[in-house]
Each structure stands twice: as structure tokens, then as C-alpha cells.
Enzyme design. Structure first.
Site, PDB file in Angstrom:
ATOM      1  N   LYS A 178      10.748   7.662  -1.550  1.00 16.04           N
ATOM      2  CA  LYS A 178       9.983   6.876  -2.526  1.00 16.04           C
ATOM      3  C   LYS A 178      10.807   6.752  -3.795  1.00 16.04           C
ATOM      4  O   LYS A 178      11.637   7.602  -4.081  1.00 16.04           O
ATOM      5  CB  LYS A 178       8.667   7.583  -2.879  1.00 16.04           C
ATOM      6  CG  LYS A 178       7.591   6.648  -3.373  1.00 16.04           C
ATOM      7  CD  LYS A 178       6.891   6.009  -2.199  1.00 16.04           C
ATOM      8  CE  LYS A 178       5.762   5.101  -2.600  1.00 16.04           C
ATOM      9  NZ  LYS A 178       4.922   4.807  -1.419  1.00 16.04           N
ATOM     10  N   GLY A 230      -9.847  -1.026  -6.286  1.00 14.96           N
ATOM     11  CA  GLY A 230      -8.451  -1.484  -6.369  1.00 14.96           C
ATOM     12  C   GLY A 230      -8.319  -2.834  -5.712  1.00 14.96           C
ATOM     13  O   GLY A 230      -8.827  -3.039  -4.603  1.00 14.96           O
ATOM     14  N   TYR A 231      -7.688  -3.775  -6.406  1.00 16.09           N
ATOM     15  CA  TYR A 231      -7.625  -5.138  -5.865  1.00 16.09           C
ATOM     16  C   TYR A 231      -6.189  -5.669  -5.891  1.00 16.09           C
ATOM     17  O   TYR A 231      -5.924  -6.817  -6.202  1.00 16.09           O
ATOM     18  CB  TYR A 231      -8.572  -6.052  -6.650  1.00 16.09           C
ATOM     19  CG  TYR A 231      -9.269  -7.061  -5.775  1.00 16.09           C
ATOM     20  CD1 TYR A 231     -10.161  -6.677  -4.783  1.00 16.09           C
ATOM     21  CD2 TYR A 231      -9.023  -8.428  -5.925  1.00 16.09           C
ATOM     22  CE1 TYR A 231     -10.793  -7.604  -3.975  1.00 16.09           C
ATOM     23  CE2 TYR A 231      -9.663  -9.367  -5.114  1.00 16.09           C
ATOM     24  CZ  TYR A 231     -10.546  -8.941  -4.142  1.00 16.09           C
ATOM     25  OH  TYR A 231     -11.173  -9.864  -3.338  1.00 16.09           O
ATOM     26  N   GLY A 232      -5.250  -4.785  -5.538  1.00 20.13           N
ATOM     27  CA  GLY A 232      -3.861  -5.206  -5.382  1.00 20.13           C
ATOM     28  C   GLY A 232      -3.642  -5.711  -3.967  1.00 20.13           C
ATOM     29  O   GLY A 232      -4.564  -6.218  -3.326  1.00 20.13           O
ATOM     30  N   ALA A 267      -3.232  -4.150  -1.107  1.00 24.32           N
ATOM     31  CA  ALA A 267      -4.030  -3.505  -0.056  1.00 24.32           C
ATOM     32  C   ALA A 267      -5.509  -3.887  -0.175  1.00 24.32           C
ATOM     33  O   ALA A 267      -6.120  -4.368   0.781  1.00 24.32           O
ATOM     34  CB  ALA A 267      -3.856  -1.995  -0.124  1.00 24.32           C
ATOM     35  N   GLY A 268      -6.082  -3.681  -1.346  1.00 15.46           N
ATOM     36  CA  GLY A 268      -7.523  -3.891  -1.511  1.00 15.46           C
ATOM     37  C   GLY A 268      -7.948  -5.335  -1.324  1.00 15.46           C
ATOM     38  O   GLY A 268      -8.970  -5.610  -0.683  1.00 15.46           O
TER      39      GLY A 268
HETATM   40  N1  GLU Z   1       4.604   1.335  -0.161  1.00 12.88           N
HETATM   41  C1  GLU Z   1       4.023   1.322   1.154  1.00 12.88           C
HETATM   42  C2  GLU Z   1       3.487   2.690   1.510  1.00 12.88           C
HETATM   43  O1  GLU Z   1       3.188   3.488   0.663  1.00 12.88           O
HETATM   44  C3  GLU Z   1       4.974   0.750   2.192  1.00 12.88           C
HETATM   45  C4  GLU Z   1       6.269   1.484   2.341  1.00 12.88           C
HETATM   46  C5  GLU Z   1       7.264   0.753   3.227  1.00 12.88           C
HETATM   47  O2  GLU Z   1       6.968  -0.308   3.735  1.00 12.88           O
HETATM   48  O3  GLU Z   1       8.363   1.308   3.363  1.00 12.88           O
HETATM   49  O4  GLU Z   1       3.276   2.992   2.649  1.00 12.88           O
END
Ligand code: GLU
Length: 416
Positions: free
Chosen positions: A106, A218-220, A222-223
Site C-alpha cells: 500500500k 461512503g459514496y466514493g 465502492a459505495g
Molecule cells: N485499493 C483497493 C483495495 O484496497 C484495490 C487494490 C488493487 O487493486 O491493487 O483493495
């Protein structure tokens, strides 16, 4: 009741619990408790006013025993190295839960992207890549979007990397725009994966989701996609949603297209015509069938866990629930779909993107959806059967599945 809310301390405590149940070798446990590598750097960026601002950036390669490190990049004003460490650890367990041949990593930059112009954002993104490029690559570590990063940023970073190394290598980063080697179906992959997991959970719980209610915090990326897919694919009625400015509720349901349009026009979901404004805290405690925490860490804690009335908590965010809250939810019969399982659709389609980049041949979106569904469904039952066999909650079960897989790879490599 005081709780340690440091995300990395939480990630380590979760691992410790799994290690005890697995009777993990103490040396292996000690190795898996820490990141293998981490990078801290200083990024000077020329601002539009001619001055130079200095930003702090991080990349943590938590573990790459099962494959190259993989995980997103977050641009956030509250980013800390411990948050990045925790998120990198969670990526390690996530790629193992869905059994894709990748490790966990990350990255992040401490910045407020809402205050940057597009040109400043581009220079910051390219600056980040210049700092870390030598330690990235499709056989080393592959970043992707996360909170406040997007395909456009991935494109700048890919371009910067290719300029530095002198050859094309689109698989160095995923979540790219389609014309630059992105995968069909990557945009809504996190939410779509969560829909597969919600669907299977409802089956084992004997819950009919058609007409069932849902609240999304949350409305990014994912949401907001979970909202439309829950309506379209499962027939769920989404009655409440929120973003960083607050939430809205309408017991008769919120139309996803209309809410998205309202947010695009006004910058927030709040003040949506025909709905009442509520706080994020109130949204979490609504009486709904499915609650989908889809924003940031530590929103369900010892303070509010006893007030959660949902039957299912579908974690599209990373780390939304603290360990103490997990215990309370389990005691109260809230069926938690843990982040490493529920939001793994994003990284799964990122893996498909890497595969397509490697052989320069691109799949139809139907194939992406089908293969994503297979991966998610298999992962759900791996975790479900583990939870039943060991009589533990789904989070612990997901850890048992993942830690065992990562430990096997570490052992086979002869590291521990
Ligand atoms: N940021 C996303 C996660 O937390 C995707 C990570 C990715 O595709 O490498 O799973």
C-alpha cells in the site's frame, strides 16, 4: 471503554488472534507481524503560484511471498505510516483470501487533493512515481487506485514510470483508463465483488434480499457503485447513503441515478430532494438488512457497535470495524462480511488487468464479471466453511484462511 484505534495495532492484534488459533510457529508469527520493506520519501512539487511545496509519501511492501506486492495508493490529509502499514497488511490477507498470486502493499501521500489543481495533482503523482519507480514493476510491486486516487492518476504514473525505464510496461499499475490498458469492469469491481459476497451471505442466512433495505456509508467508488448494483442485481432497496459531509434517508428508497446526479451537481449527497438529512453516525445505526460501511477505517467501534441493527455488515471499506466492535457484533448476531473478503473484487480485477497487460489481449466485460464471480463465490465459501469448522466469526475465519496460505508460501521459500 477506551480502545486503541491505531490501524496497524489493530491489524497486528487481528493477526495475533489468528496465530493463536492456527498454533502458528512463533518465528513465522513474528515475521508476519511486520512489513518486509517500507519506503518513506519527500516529494518536492512546483505549485501553480511558483513556490515549491514538500509532500511526504510512503510505500509499504508488506509481504511478497505469494507474488509481487499489490495494493492501492491513497491521497489523504490524515495519512500516516501506520495507516499505510495496516492497509498493506490487509492487502496481504486479501489477496490470499481470494487466492490470487500476489502479495500485499500500500502507498500514500499526505495531501489534500481537493485543494490541488489538476496540474499540481499531475506533478505530485509524477513526483511520487519518480521516488518509488526503482522499487516497482510488474514482477515487484504494482499500485492501484484507492481513496482519492483514480484512473487519471494511474495514467500519469504509468507514463512517468515508462519514461523512466524506457520501455512500455502497462502492468506496473492497475486501475488505468481503458485506452491505456485498463480492464473492462475494473471501475465497479470492488462493489460488484461485494454484491457477490452479499448474495451468498443472504443464501446461507436464508434472507430474501428482494425489497430488503440497505444503508451505505461512503459514496466514493465502492459505495456509489454498490448502490446501483444492489438495486439492479439484487433488488435491494437502498434507503440511506452518506458521504464525508453527511447522509440522507428516505424509507421508500433512494434512486441511485438521481442521487449520483445530485452529488455530481452539488458535490454531496446531502439536501437530496425528497430525503431527510442525517449524520453519518445515525446512518450506521439505522434498522436495515444490509449496512455497507464504504468509507474509511474505525467507524464501527466499541462506542456504537451495540447500536448496529443491521443483519449483515458488508465491509466495502478497509478496516471499518475495530476488534472490540467485532466481538460485540458477533455476540449480537450481526453477520459481518469482513473487508478482506467483501471488498476483494477490486484487487481481483486488478489481477485480471495485470494478466491482460502481460499477454496484450483484452477480455470482454462479461468474461471479467464471470471470472470475478467465480473467485468471490469460492472465497466466500472458503471463509464460511472455516467459520463453521472453527466456530469463529467471519473476520477470524478469513484470517485463518489467509494467514495459513501466506505462511505456507513463506515456509516453502525457506524464509522461516
Ligand atoms: N485499493 C483497493 C483495495 O484496497 C484495490 C487494490 C488493487 O487493486 O491493487 O483493495
Amino acid at each position: 471503554m477506551s480502545e486503541n484505534l491505531n490501524p496497524f495495532a489493530i491489524a497486528q492484534a487481528q493477526l495475533d488472534e489468528a496465530a493463536t488459533i492456527l498454533q502458528l510457529d512463533p518465528d513465522m508469527h513474528a515475521f508476519l507481524r511486520e512489513p518486509m520493506r517500507e519506503f518513506h520519501f519527500t516529494i518536492p512539487v512546483k505549485m501553480d503560484d511558483g513556490r515549491t511545496r514538500i509532500f511526504r509519501g510512503f510505500r509499504v511492501q508488506y509481504n511478497d511471498a505469494r507474488g509481487p506486492a499489490k495494493g492501492g495508493l491513497r491521497f489523504h490529509w490524515e495519512e500516516t505510516i501506520d495507516t499505510v502499514r495496516a492497509l498493506a497488511a490487509w492487502m496481504t490477507w486479501k489477496t490470499a483470501v481470494v487466492d490470487i498470486p500476489l502479495g500485499g502493499g500500500k502507498g500514500g501521500i499526505i495531501c489534500d487533493p481537493r485543494e490541488l489543481s489538476q496540474t499540481e495533482l499531475e506533478r505530485l503523482s509524477r513526483g511520487y512515481m519518480r521516488c518509488i519507480a526503482r522499487s516497482l514493476g510488474l514482477a515487484k510491486d504494482v499500485p492501484a487506485p484507492d481513496v482519492y486516487t483514480n484512473p487519471r492518476i494511474m495514467a500519469w504514473m504509468m507514463d512517468e514510470y515508462e519514461m523512466l525505464v524506457g520501455h512500455q510496461e502497462p502492468g506496473v499499475i492497475t486501475g488505468k483508463p481503458l485506452p491505456l490498458g485498463g480492464s473492462a469492469g475494473r471501475d465497479d469491481a470492488t462493489a460488484r465483488g461485494g454484491i457477490c459476497i452479499t448474495r451468498e451471505a443472504a443464501k446461507v442466512l436464508g434472507i430474501n434480499l428482494v425489497g430488503a433495505t440497505c444503508a451505505i456509508q461512503g459514496y466514493g467508488n465502492a459505495g456509489s457503485f454498490y448502490h446501483s448494483l444492489a438495486e439492479d442485481l439484487l433488488g435491494i432497496k437502498v434507503i440511506a447513503v452518506s458521504d464525508s459531509r453527511g447522509g440522507i434517508v428516505n424509507k421508500n428508497g433512494l434512486d441511485s441515478a438521481a442521487v449520483k446526479k445530485h452529488k455530481a451537481e452539488t458535490g454531496s449527497v446531502i439536501d437530496f430532494p425528497g430525503a431527510d438529512n442525517i449524520t453519518n453516525g445515525e446512518l450506521l445505526e439505522l434498522e436495515v438488512t444490509v449496512l455497507a460501511p464504504s468509507a474509511l477505517e474505525n467507524v464501527i467501534t466499541a462506542r456504537n457497535a451495540a447500536n448496529i441493527k443491521a443483519k449483515i455488515s458488508a465491509e466495502l471499506a478497509n478496516g471499518p470495524t475495530t476488534p472490540k466492535a467485532d466481538e460485540i457484533l458477533y455476540e449480537n448476531g450481526v453477520y459481518v462480511l469482513p473487508d478482506s473478503l467483501c471488498n476483494a473484487g477490486g484487487v481481483t480485477v486488478s489481477y485480471f488487468e495485470m494478466v491482460q497487460n502481460a499477454y496484450q489481449y483484452y477480455w470482454h466485460v462479461d468474461m471479467v464479471h464471470e471470472r470475478l464471480d467465480q473467485k468471490m463465490t469460492k472465497a466466500f465459501y472458503d471463509v464460511h466453511h472455516m467459520a463453521q469448522a472453527k466456530n469463529v466469526n467471519n473476520r477470524v475465519a478469513a484470517y485463518l484462511v489467509a494467514v495459513d496460505r501466506v505462511a505456507q508460501a513463506v515456509r516453502l521459500r525457506g524464509w522461516v
